[in-house]
Design a protein around this motif. Structure first.
Motif, PDB file in Angstrom:
ATOM      1  N   VAL A   1       3.065   5.935  -2.557  1.00 52.80           N
ATOM      2  CA  VAL A   1       4.094   6.961  -2.611  1.00 52.80           C
ATOM      3  C   VAL A   1       4.728   7.028  -3.999  1.00 52.80           C
ATOM      4  O   VAL A   1       4.863   8.107  -4.574  1.00 52.80           O
ATOM      5  CB  VAL A   1       5.174   6.703  -1.549  1.00 52.80           C
ATOM      6  CG1 VAL A   1       6.350   7.625  -1.762  1.00 52.80           C
ATOM      7  CG2 VAL A   1       4.598   6.904  -0.172  1.00 52.80           C
TER       8      VAL A   1
ATOM      9  N   GLY B   1      -0.758  12.561   1.445  1.00 51.40           N
ATOM     10  CA  GLY B   1      -1.690  11.699   0.736  1.00 51.40           C
ATOM     11  C   GLY B   1      -2.914  12.454   0.250  1.00 51.40           C
ATOM     12  O   GLY B   1      -3.082  12.701  -0.948  1.00 51.40           O
TER      13      GLY B   1
ATOM     14  N   TRP C   1       7.220   0.680   3.557  1.00 50.80           N
ATOM     15  CA  TRP C   1       7.718   1.364   2.354  1.00 50.80           C
ATOM     16  C   TRP C   1       9.104   1.942   2.597  1.00 50.80           C
ATOM     17  O   TRP C   1       9.790   2.329   1.671  1.00 50.80           O
ATOM     18  CB  TRP C   1       6.736   2.446   1.907  1.00 50.80           C
ATOM     19  CG  TRP C   1       6.867   3.769   2.599  1.00 50.80           C
ATOM     20  CD1 TRP C   1       6.430   4.067   3.848  1.00 50.80           C
ATOM     21  CD2 TRP C   1       7.477   4.964   2.095  1.00 50.80           C
ATOM     22  NE1 TRP C   1       6.707   5.363   4.154  1.00 50.80           N
ATOM     23  CE2 TRP C   1       7.356   5.942   3.092  1.00 50.80           C
ATOM     24  CE3 TRP C   1       8.103   5.308   0.888  1.00 50.80           C
ATOM     25  CZ2 TRP C   1       7.846   7.235   2.931  1.00 50.80           C
ATOM     26  CZ3 TRP C   1       8.591   6.598   0.734  1.00 50.80           C
ATOM     27  CH2 TRP C   1       8.459   7.544   1.738  1.00 50.80           C
TER      28      TRP C   1
ATOM     29  N   HIS D   1       0.840  -1.198   0.000  1.00 47.23           N
ATOM     30  CA  HIS D   1       0.000   0.000   0.000  1.00 47.23           C
ATOM     31  C   HIS D   1       0.879   1.253   0.000  1.00 47.23           C
ATOM     32  O   HIS D   1       0.722   2.139  -0.846  1.00 47.23           O
ATOM     33  CB  HIS D   1      -0.923  -0.037   1.220  1.00 47.23           C
ATOM     34  CG  HIS D   1      -1.584   1.262   1.569  1.00 47.23           C
ATOM     35  ND1 HIS D   1      -2.723   1.705   0.954  1.00 47.23           N
ATOM     36  CD2 HIS D   1      -1.271   2.207   2.486  1.00 47.23           C
ATOM     37  CE1 HIS D   1      -3.078   2.871   1.469  1.00 47.23           C
ATOM     38  NE2 HIS D   1      -2.221   3.200   2.408  1.00 47.23           N
ATOM     39  N   GLY D   2       1.813   1.309   0.942  1.00 46.85           N
ATOM     40  CA  GLY D   2       2.668   2.492   1.048  1.00 46.85           C
ATOM     41  C   GLY D   2       3.509   2.691  -0.196  1.00 46.85           C
ATOM     42  O   GLY D   2       3.623   3.805  -0.720  1.00 46.85           O
TER      43      GLY D   2
ATOM     44  N   LEU E   1       1.615   9.083  -5.957  1.00 47.79           N
ATOM     45  CA  LEU E   1       1.936  10.475  -5.643  1.00 47.79           C
ATOM     46  C   LEU E   1       3.067  11.028  -6.484  1.00 47.79           C
ATOM     47  O   LEU E   1       3.169  12.237  -6.671  1.00 47.79           O
ATOM     48  CB  LEU E   1       2.290  10.601  -4.161  1.00 47.79           C
ATOM     49  CG  LEU E   1       1.113  10.343  -3.237  1.00 47.79           C
ATOM     50  CD1 LEU E   1       1.500  10.621  -1.819  1.00 47.79           C
ATOM     51  CD2 LEU E   1      -0.054  11.202  -3.644  1.00 47.79           C
TER      52      LEU E   1
HETATM   53  C1  HEM Z   1      -8.563   5.223   1.439  1.00 47.61           C
HETATM   54  C2  HEM Z   1      -7.600   5.927   1.942  1.00 47.61           C
HETATM   55  C3  HEM Z   1      -6.483   5.339   2.801  1.00 47.61           C
HETATM   56  C4  HEM Z   1      -6.597   4.575   3.924  1.00 47.61           C
HETATM   57  C5  HEM Z   1      -7.859   4.088   4.596  1.00 47.61           C
HETATM   58  C6  HEM Z   1      -5.256   4.291   4.358  1.00 47.61           C
HETATM   59  C7  HEM Z   1      -4.949   3.539   5.452  1.00 47.61           C
HETATM   60  C8  HEM Z   1      -3.676   3.206   5.834  1.00 47.61           C
HETATM   61  C9  HEM Z   1      -3.332   2.346   6.918  1.00 47.61           C
HETATM   62  C10 HEM Z   1      -4.335   1.657   7.809  1.00 47.61           C
HETATM   63  C11 HEM Z   1      -1.986   2.273   6.984  1.00 47.61           C
HETATM   64  C12 HEM Z   1      -1.184   1.425   7.938  1.00 47.61           C
HETATM   65  C13 HEM Z   1      -0.813   2.188   9.139  1.00 47.61           C
HETATM   66  C14 HEM Z   1       0.010   1.325  10.042  1.00 47.61           C
HETATM   67  O1  HEM Z   1      -0.342   0.175  10.292  1.00 47.61           O
HETATM   68  O2  HEM Z   1       1.034   1.859  10.492  1.00 47.61           O
HETATM   69  C15 HEM Z   1      -1.460   3.072   5.951  1.00 47.61           C
HETATM   70  C16 HEM Z   1      -0.114   3.257   5.706  1.00 47.61           C
HETATM   71  C17 HEM Z   1       0.388   4.074   4.723  1.00 47.61           C
HETATM   72  N1  HEM Z   1      -0.336   4.778   3.784  1.00 47.61           N
HETATM   73 FE1  HEM Z   1      -2.363   4.806   3.628  1.00 47.61          FE
HETATM   74  N2  HEM Z   1      -4.380   4.886   3.511  1.00 47.61           N
HETATM   75  C18 HEM Z   1      -5.092   5.540   2.543  1.00 47.61           C
HETATM   76  C19 HEM Z   1      -4.586   6.297   1.502  1.00 47.61           C
HETATM   77  C20 HEM Z   1      -3.243   6.577   1.337  1.00 47.61           C
HETATM   78  C21 HEM Z   1      -2.729   7.517   0.409  1.00 47.61           C
HETATM   79  C22 HEM Z   1      -3.536   8.366  -0.547  1.00 47.61           C
HETATM   80  C23 HEM Z   1      -1.393   7.507   0.553  1.00 47.61           C
HETATM   81  C24 HEM Z   1      -0.416   8.357  -0.187  1.00 47.61           C
HETATM   82  C25 HEM Z   1       0.467   9.023   0.479  1.00 47.61           C
HETATM   83  C26 HEM Z   1      -1.059   6.564   1.565  1.00 47.61           C
HETATM   84  C27 HEM Z   1       0.231   6.300   1.991  1.00 47.61           C
HETATM   85  C28 HEM Z   1       0.552   5.457   3.008  1.00 47.61           C
HETATM   86  C29 HEM Z   1       1.877   5.194   3.454  1.00 47.61           C
HETATM   87  C30 HEM Z   1       3.169   5.776   2.875  1.00 47.61           C
HETATM   88  C31 HEM Z   1       1.794   4.313   4.517  1.00 47.61           C
HETATM   89  C32 HEM Z   1       2.938   3.777   5.334  1.00 47.61           C
HETATM   90  C33 HEM Z   1       3.218   2.394   4.985  1.00 47.61           C
HETATM   91  C34 HEM Z   1       4.299   1.938   5.888  1.00 47.61           C
HETATM   92  O3  HEM Z   1       4.151   2.093   7.117  1.00 47.61           O
HETATM   93  O4  HEM Z   1       5.298   1.444   5.364  1.00 47.61           O
HETATM   94  N3  HEM Z   1      -2.206   6.020   2.027  1.00 47.61           N
HETATM   95  N4  HEM Z   1      -2.504   3.640   5.240  1.00 47.61           N
END
Ligand code: HEM
Ligand SMILES: [Cu+2]
Ligand SMILES: [Cu+2]
Lengths: 269, 228, 590
Positions: free
Chosen positions: C96, C427, C157, C91-92, C100
């Protein structure tokens, strides 16, 4: 229409966002910092609440002004106007206010930081070694001789409770080392926690203690703190370390000095 | 840098040249108001030149990252930073890379005289271009011998941090040099081609890149000499 | 014409389908390709986040269909703890890199930068095609990690070493999956470097007559500044990935220290420095967040100016702010490493420039707000998303103020506060910029208008939904809820589960709201009403092309001549209250 809806909505959102912060609760859950049990924690908490006030005011102000201007000027007809002062005013305001804020926060904040990191541990601090490995913490006390035994990664044998890979046969200081699955410390006494990573990166985090410090493999780091309140607190790992990361925890057990001495004695037998 | 003017030699080439210039990127501030600009365009402002400088900046940044990694790794606190003696052939390789840069400058000069029509045949400029190419190849082969030398001493990529950095830095550099050799062969092909003539910017930018490879190598050699 | 790749901005119009739509040299097609790729990536990433959110609050609920797709990771559809982390990593990474970096920068930049400066194409069309296809290859390599061995990597990521470096002993996905990740990012770096080089050369050399640097629209500037940042950032990430791959594959020890006992195996490495990876990664990583946000800032300012019917108080100051941010972004990487055991004094050295970034950020916000004052703000889907962007930028910005201070970071680091912060500012804000750009430029890209009603529904639902998801993340962080946990079972985390449930509902809701957008996109592409040449009455060059979408060479054999600064609004002219950059004759004094 759309403009007015946006204006109202953004104001509602901004205010609604602020409510849980001010009430410290959201959907019945407490969403604030737990009670601080350390000597340095107050500085951090103060810093945080000052920042919260400044950030909160900026946040609300910006969102409300955004809502206000959109309400007022959306779909307006007629000649456009310029904000009094123009861009110059904006630049000056930003430099003066934000600049001052940044400087002040930076200065004050560095004191809180310094309490944890600039001052070395007191010489009579209780030395404890913490070892983080997938997916458990172990703690080690040097025993009566005050010396830690050598760590031999190849001698680690969890089955035999040799979590640190000690070699008591050949290594005399290792013989009286006390190993525990919990971090037991006496209240009001400074602890010098030496961090050792067994495999990959981990982190030591106790919310109540306002301490978080990474374990970095290959680096000898240490962090020191004084716990001020007797009780049992959760230690969790905050550096992604693998599949059991969520499950990697231990306890910080703060005891009175007598209880601690008793505990230590019971362990060494 | 030497300035070279090279109007094409034959009518065919001249025609191509105009057409190509017409197609060449820059027409900054030279377009007449309103008129059909397809025909009259400014042949200057070549993106190729900008491009090569920007590309070299990126490459320099990459090597800066790699060499600062070397410094950090050396100071990582674990006493496994040793010493390896650089294979002496490196000095020879350095010499050939420097000579190839000189040969390339000669080549550019001769290409210019040829383009100006002051030289009858392509053979002399071609000779210098060939020399450049050959010296460049000697460098690459020489680097290969340097690796063989290390291997014969039992120093492989993972043996110790010094050998790791040696292979990585020289290896990544050689990959970039091979790119330069590719550019040089392109220059030579075009120089000989009647239908697809060599442009000044192509020659210039290829040679900037080539000299940059030489400079970069000297920098790397200095770091290797200092640190390994 | 064999010289095209390095020289020609002009190339003949292709006729075959493959040359026209697949291996196209046309910057417009390439821009659309980037957009499509970003769309695929964002949908994938969003579905992954759904699965993550559902797993977090109903850990044992089988997810329909998932069992068949991921036999190892989700037997019977129930996500395992490691699979949660693997999904999170993907996802990340997808978000990214492939969303993005691609959508606001590569996609819109490719399509509109050449047009806005009056060029026929990018400086190096062939490189441009290569950038896209290389990105595509990187994407395929990354996605393939889902289908190998024990699945994608789980190291996040950020791929911190040694977890990412020691190989399969470190856990599921750390074998081949992690290698594929490293290779994918490496390839992605090549693509981004080629792309940035192209943007820079194009901006510097292909401007049409009269288009001086200072006459470039603010969004053109944003893409230009972003490409300068990207050039240096990816040039550092690339060697870092190389070293990581070498550590994994050839047994070197750049990032792996001695004496590690991972999975009961002593690792055959010594002396490497895990911090080295962090330094290299964050030297890229922090500028990367500006690579995501600066184009969005540019897009939003550009669109707002047009819809306010007057220039910003000063669009130049906005440009200077972007430059300042770009410059500062290279001095702050250490703020991600306050607790990693680097010298405590250097924490302060990194903290100050980080705090200083709030100065240009505040100036920008004040200028946006101050410019709204006295404007004739036209409300439409595009301008609404711009307003949403400003709101999000502020919300995400103020939380940065906390994290920039090392003392506070002791408590908030690695909690959901951070997750809330970066999702809002990087994001959601950046994606709102992309939405704004889409609604605004769709008429130019397709010749048809998007449906306005659907657009507004999309906006309002997205605004409410994203706040509902990401605001509570901050509350969780204040309560010390640590991130990257695949289940919340600690005593202090269990009481927070109701908040997580709320967030999951909000995420499902917000994700579903995006279907409106997709539907609008597809419907309008085929059935939308015909767009007039300049539906928004905007002044910049993309609205002077003879057709929508613009012809192959953008201006139909002509080269526009620029006579004015970009934003001549609120002036009397024959066309109304604005003067095109291309129209001869006097403009307003600026
Ligand atoms: C529907 C919208 C989104 C939801 C519900 C969502 C939810 C989440 C969740 C639950 C996590 C994991 C957090 C954790 O366990 O630490 C996460 C991590 C992350 N998300 Fe999202 N996210 C969304 C959209 C985005 C978008 C648009 C971006 C663009 C920047 C993004 C970038 C990231 C990044 C970089 C991580 C970190 C991954 C990591 O810890 O390696 N997300 N997101
Ligand atoms: Cu851990
Ligand atoms: Cu950062």
């Amino acid at each position: 229409m759309g403009g007015k809806i946006f204006a109202v909505l953004i104001v509602i959102i901004a205010l609604a966002s602020a409510v849980p912060i001010m009430n410290h609760t959201f959907l019945g859950a407490s969403v604030t910092l737990p009670e601080d049990i350390s000597t340095h924690g107050k500085a951090i908490d103060d810093q945080l609440s000052v920042t919260m006030k400044e950030a909160g005011i900026s946040f609300l102000a910006a969102q409300l002004v955004l809502g206000l201007f959109v309400w007022q000027f959306a779909n307006r007809k007629g000649a456009t106007k310029t904000f009094p002062g123009g861009a110059t005013a904006m630049v000056i305001v930003a430099f003066l206010f934000v600049g001052a804020e940044v400087l002040a926060l930076g200065m004050v904040g560095s004191k809180a930081w310094g309490m944890v990191y600039f001052k070395p541990a007191a010489s009579d601090a209780l030395p404890v070694q913490a070892q983080a490995g997938q997916f458990a913490f172990y703690f080690r006390y040097p025993g009566p001789d005050g010396k830690f035994g050598q760590i031999h990664p190849d001698k680690i044998d969890e089955g035999n409770s040799n979590f640190f890979g000690l070699d008591p046969e050949n290594d005399i200081p290792a013989r009286d080392d006390i190993t525990a699955g919990e971090l037991v410390v006496p209240v009001g006494k400074e602890v010098n926690l030496m961090m050792h990573a067994k495999d990959v990166g981990h982190s030591f985090y106790v919310r109540e203690l306002r301490i978080q410090q990474d374990f970095v493999p290959g680096l000898d780091l240490s962090v020191h703190f004084t716990a001020t309140k007797i009780g049992k607190y959760e230690i969790v790992c905050t550096q992604l370390c693998g599949l059991g990361h969520y499950n990697m925890k231990s306890y910080l057990n703060v005891m009175s000095q007598e209880d601690f001495d008793k505990w230590l004695k019971s362990q060494s037998n | 840098m030497a300035t070279i003017l090279h109007p094409p030699q034959t009518e065919v080439e001249r025609g191509r040249q105009l057409e190509n210039n017409g197609a060449g990127g820059g027409f900054r501030n030279l377009a007449p108001e309103g008129g059909n600009l397809r025909r009259v365009k400014d042949p200057s402002g070549e993106p190729t030149r900008t491009g090569i400088w920007v590309g070299m900046a990126a490459i320099a940044m990459s090597f800066a990252a790699l060499t600062s990694a070397l410094y950090v790794r050396e100071g990582s606190g674990y006493a496994d930073w040793t010493h390896i003696s650089l294979p002496p052939i490196l000095w020879f390789n350095t010499l050939s890379l420097v000579l190839s840069s000189i040969a390339l400058e000669r080549a550019r000069h001769r290409v210019a005289t040829f383009m100006r029509g002051q030289e009858g045949t392509r053979s002399v400029p071609m000779l210098w271009l060939n020399a450049t190419m050959l010296l460049g190849l000697v460098f690459v082969v020489g680097q290969y011998f340097a690796w063989l030398k290390l291997r014969s001493e039992g120093l492989y990529l993972p043996t110790n941090p010094n050998s790791s950095f040696f292979y990585v830095l020289t290896g990544v550099h050689v990959v970039h040099v091979l790119g330069g050799l590719g550019g040089l062969s392109r220059v030579m092909l075009k120089f000989r081609s009647a239908t697809n003539p060599l442009r000044r910017s192509t020659l210039d930018t290829t040679s900037y890149y080539w000299h940059f490879m030489g400079l970069l190598w000297v920098y790397l050699l200095f770091i290797l000499w200092l640190k390994l | 014409m064999s010289d095209m790749s390095v020289h020609a901005a002009v190339h003949g119009a292709p006729t075959s389908f493959i040359r026209k739509y697949v291996f196209s040299l046309d910057h417009k097609i390439i821009g659309l390709q980037y957009y499509a790729l970003a769309l695929v990536a964002v949908v994938t990433g969003m579905v992954l986040s759904w699965i993550m959110r559902v797993h977090l609050v109903w850990p044992n609920a089988p997810i329909p269909g998932l069992g068949a797709l991921a036999k190892v990771g989700a037997p019977g559809g129930v996500v395992t703890p490691e699979y949660y982390l693997q999904l999170m990593t993907m996802h990340g990474t997808l978000m990214v890199f492939f969303v993005l970096t691609n959508a606001p920068f590569a996609a819109f930049g490719n399509y509109f930068l050449p047009i806005q400066i009056g060029a026929e194409d990018m400086a190096f069309p062939r490189f441009n095609m290569m950038s896209f296809w290389t990105t595509f290859v990187a994407f395929c390599i990354l996605i393939s990690a889902f289908f190998v061995g024990d699945g994608p990597p789980l190291s996040g990521w950020t791929g911190y070493a040694p977890l990412s470096a020691v190989g399969k002993d470190a856990g599921p996905g750390q074998g081949i999956g992690q290698s594929l990740w490293g290779i994918s990012i490496f390839v992605f770096c090549i693509a981004s470097l080629l792309g940035s080089l192209n943007f820079i050369a194009t901006t510097l050399d292909l401007r049409t007559k009269g288009m001086t640097l200072s006459r470039m629209p603010i969004v053109t500037w944003a893409w230009f500044i972003t490409s300068c940042i990207a050039l240096l950032a990816f040039a550092v990430l690339m060697p870092a990935c190389l070293l990581l791959i070498l550590d994994r594959v050839t047994g070197t020890s750049f990032f792996i220290p001695a004496g590690l006992n991972v999975g009961d195996h002593i690792q055959p490495h010594q002396g490497g420095s895990p911090l080295l990876w962090q330094h290299l990664f964050w030297f890229f990583g922090h500028p990367e967040v500006y690579i995501a946000i600066l184009p969005a800032i540019g897009i939003v300012s550009h669109i707002l100016i047009c819809n306010m019917r007057k220039n910003m108080l000063s669009h130049r100051v906005l440009i200077y702010c972007m430059m300042a941010i770009g410059f500062l972004s290279y001095m702050v990487w250490g703020h991600h490493m306050f607790l990693s055991g680097m010298n405590p004094f250097s924490a302060l050295v990194f903290s100050f420039p980080t705090l200083m970034i709030t100065i240009p950020a505040t100036i920008m916000t004040l200028i946006w707000l101050g410019s709204l004052y006295g404007s004739n703000l036209r409300i439409n889907s595009a301008s609404l998303f711009c307003l949403g962007f400003i709101s999000m930028f502020v919300s995400g910005g103020v939380s940065g103020f906390f994290l920039a201070q090392p003392s506070i970071d002791i408590y908030l680091h690695a909690t959901y506060f951070v997750v809330g912060h970066f999702h809002m500012v990087m994001g959601v804000a950046a994606i709102m910029g992309v939405f704004a750009g889409t609604y605004f430029w769709f008429p130019k890209m397709t010749g048809r208008m998007m449906n306005e009603t659907l657009g507004r529904w999309h906006f309002f639902l997205t605004l409410i939904g994203t706040y509902a998801i990401f605001m509570p993340f901050h509350y969780l962080g204040l309560a010390g809820n640590v991130r990257r946990y695949s289940a919340f079972q600690d005593d202090f985390l269990v009481p927070l589960i109701p908040v997580h449930k709320f967030i999951t509902y909000a995420a499902l809701f917000t994700g579903a709201a995006q279907l409106i957008f997709i539907a609008n996109l597809v419907y309008s592409r085929f059935k939308g009403p015909q767009a007039s040449p300049n539906p928004w009455e905007c002044t910049s060059l993309e609205w002077s092309t003879p057709s929508s979408p613009p012809p192959f060479d953008n201006f139909g054999g002509q080269h526009p001549v620029v006579h004015h600064d970009p934003y001549q609004y609120g002036v009397k002219s024959s066309t109304g209250d604005y003067i095109m950059q291309t129209s001869p004759g006097p403009g307003a004094a600026s």
